[in-house]
Write a protein that holds these residues in place. Structure first.
Motif, PDB file in Angstrom:
ATOM      1  N   THR A 154      40.432  11.911 -34.844  1.00 54.34           N
ATOM      2  CA  THR A 154      39.813  10.683 -35.382  1.00 54.34           C
ATOM      3  C   THR A 154      40.352   9.408 -34.724  1.00 54.34           C
ATOM      4  OG1 THR A 154      41.462  10.635 -37.167  1.00 54.34           O
ATOM      5  CG2 THR A 154      39.383  11.754 -37.625  1.00 54.34           C
ATOM      6  N   THR A 210      39.486   8.358 -31.651  1.00 57.72           N
ATOM      7  CA  THR A 210      38.563   7.822 -30.649  1.00 57.72           C
ATOM      8  C   THR A 210      37.853   6.581 -31.188  1.00 57.72           C
ATOM      9  OG1 THR A 210      36.724   9.198 -31.408  1.00 57.72           O
ATOM     10  CG2 THR A 210      38.186  10.148 -29.735  1.00 57.72           C
ATOM     11  N   ASP A 211      37.337   5.770 -30.278  1.00 56.90           N
ATOM     12  CA  ASP A 211      36.607   4.557 -30.690  1.00 56.90           C
ATOM     13  C   ASP A 211      35.413   4.906 -31.572  1.00 56.90           C
ATOM     14  OD1 ASP A 211      38.386   3.053 -29.258  1.00 56.90           O
ATOM     15  OD2 ASP A 211      37.099   2.810 -27.495  1.00 56.90           O
ATOM     16  N   GLY A 212      34.726   5.998 -31.218  1.00 57.88           N
ATOM     17  CA  GLY A 212      33.558   6.405 -31.990  1.00 57.88           C
ATOM     18  C   GLY A 212      33.920   6.773 -33.417  1.00 57.88           C
ATOM     19  N   ILE A 236      36.563   5.786 -35.058  1.00 58.34           N
ATOM     20  CA  ILE A 236      37.024   4.577 -35.750  1.00 58.34           C
ATOM     21  C   ILE A 236      35.830   3.820 -36.321  1.00 58.34           C
ATOM     22  CG2 ILE A 236      38.124   2.331 -35.440  1.00 58.34           C
ATOM     23  CD1 ILE A 236      39.937   3.650 -33.348  1.00 58.34           C
ATOM     24  N   ARG A 237      34.742   3.735 -35.527  1.00 57.82           N
ATOM     25  CA  ARG A 237      33.538   3.052 -36.007  1.00 57.82           C
ATOM     26  C   ARG A 237      32.892   3.826 -37.161  1.00 57.82           C
ATOM     27  NH1 ARG A 237      32.798   2.171 -30.423  1.00 57.82           N
ATOM     28  NH2 ARG A 237      31.458   4.009 -30.298  1.00 57.82           N
ATOM     29  N   ARG A 238      32.836   5.159 -37.044  1.00 54.56           N
ATOM     30  CA  ARG A 238      32.190   5.962 -38.075  1.00 54.56           C
ATOM     31  C   ARG A 238      32.949   5.910 -39.395  1.00 54.56           C
ATOM     32  NH1 ARG A 238      31.996   9.764 -33.777  1.00 54.56           N
ATOM     33  NH2 ARG A 238      29.951   9.870 -32.801  1.00 54.56           N
ATOM     34  N   GLY A 255      35.077   3.589 -40.425  1.00 62.71           N
ATOM     35  CA  GLY A 255      35.137   2.247 -40.989  1.00 62.71           C
ATOM     36  C   GLY A 255      36.438   1.974 -41.723  1.00 62.71           C
ATOM     37  N   LYS A 256      36.321   1.527 -42.972  1.00 65.16           N
ATOM     38  CA  LYS A 256      37.507   1.166 -43.745  1.00 65.16           C
ATOM     39  C   LYS A 256      38.350   2.381 -44.128  1.00 65.16           C
ATOM     40  CE  LYS A 256      35.531  -3.047 -45.747  1.00 65.16           C
ATOM     41  NZ  LYS A 256      35.165  -3.760 -47.002  1.00 65.16           N
ATOM     42  N   TRP A 285      39.277   4.626 -42.060  1.00 61.85           N
ATOM     43  CA  TRP A 285      40.138   5.001 -40.935  1.00 61.85           C
ATOM     44  C   TRP A 285      41.590   4.554 -41.135  1.00 61.85           C
ATOM     45  CZ3 TRP A 285      43.187   2.770 -37.171  1.00 61.85           C
ATOM     46  CH2 TRP A 285      43.541   3.600 -36.104  1.00 61.85           C
TER      47      TRP A 285
END
Length: 297
Positions: free
Chosen positions: A142, A144-146, A148-150, A152-153, A155
């Motif tokens: 978890t 990766t940038d992707g 982190i975006r998925r 959200g809060k 993470w």
């Protein structure tokens, strides 16, 4: 369009340029593995080389884990924001050494997976280590940038479990060390320093050389108590005898003293940074061309 492999190289920044900091960190991450591989190749790891490799890779996983936890305190104490660029790399390095650690244990068990599973389930210290490794794998997947975006809060909350993982890893280190726990005690002391700094941040305590020096002393004292408690519980050695040994230097410094010495680096770094900041503020600004002094004519 720039080549993707060049941009994704671990020593490059997001703009695709070579980062000296990331390159140095990448080489540092590789160094222990290369050294161990060379030592294995030259038969310099003793009569049980695979066992030695297993222990060494586990120890390096713990060291890199604590180094990754030190990134945030150091970047703030030293006012060096660029350190954040290497936190992910250090985290993945921890996972890599942890997976190699497990892989070598499987090799040591002659690839008999049923025996490996049985040992992990039946031996508490292996169970603890495996749980910590699974946690590291989740954080690695978890990171990766992707993801982190998925996430959200969620993470940041998920990745705060690294503190629990670090505690489990250190407990595993203690349990497998058995007799001499000097190394686990030392690294636990540094963990206390790093968590103490986070507690100071959480409760908004003043952060200056004096308070950081106090943190180093407090962590060292707790480290001495942890060592005394461990030996008392595992071998029946009176706590007073272990604590007394911390005041005797004929056999070298005990881990608590090394924690104090290492912890003192924080107030020293902070003091140096404050001095640099004050120097920058008092330095006279260069005159603009239209305001340069003109000799009297």
């Amino acid at each position: 369009m720039p080549a993707t492999p060049a941009l994704s190289a671990p020593w490059r920044d997001r703009a695709g340029r070579v980062s000296a900091l990331k390159l140095a960190t990448f080489l540092f991450a590789l160094a222990p593995g290369i050294w161990l591989a060379v030592a294995y190749g030259f038969d310099a790891l003793g009569p049980k080389p695979i066992t030695a490799l297993t222990h060494s890779t586990g120890e390096w996983a713990v060291r890199f884990l604590l180094l990754s936890l030190a990134v945030t305190p150091l970047r703030r104490i030293a006012n060096y924001p660029k350190l954040i660029l290497v936190r992910r790399m250090l985290g993945l390095t921890v996972l890599a050494y942890g997976l190699i650690h497990l892989g070598l244990y499987i090799v040591d068990q002659n690839f008999i997976l049923s025996k490996v599973v049985s040992e992990i389930v039946s031996r508490f210290y292996l169970t603890i280590g495996f749980v910590a490794l699974v946690g590291l794998a989740v954080l690695g997947v978890t990171s990766t940038d992707g993801m982190i975006r998925r996430l959200g809060k969620a993470w940041p909350r998920l990745h705060k479990t690294v503190y629990v993982i670090a505690a489990l890893g250190l407990f595993h280190y203690f349990l497998q060390a058995k007799i001499d726990v000097s190394a686990p005690v030392y690294w636990t002391g540094l963990f206390l320093v790093l968590m103490g700094w986070r507690a100071m941040q959480r409760y908004r305590l003043p952060m200056n050389p004096v308070t950081l020096f106090g943190l180093a002393i407090a962590a060292a004292l707790v480290t001495a108590l942890v060592e005394a408690a461990w030996y008392g519980l595992k071998s029946g050695v009176p706590a007073s005898a272990v604590l007394g040994a911390n005041l005797e230097f004929y056999d070298g410094l005990r881990p608590a003293w090394w924690v104090l010495i290492t912890g003192i680096a924080l107030p020293l770094i902070n003091a140096a940074r404050l001095a640099m900041d004050r120097g920058a503020k008092t330095k006279p600004a260069p005159l603009r061309p239209d305001r340069e002094a003109v000799p009297a004519g």
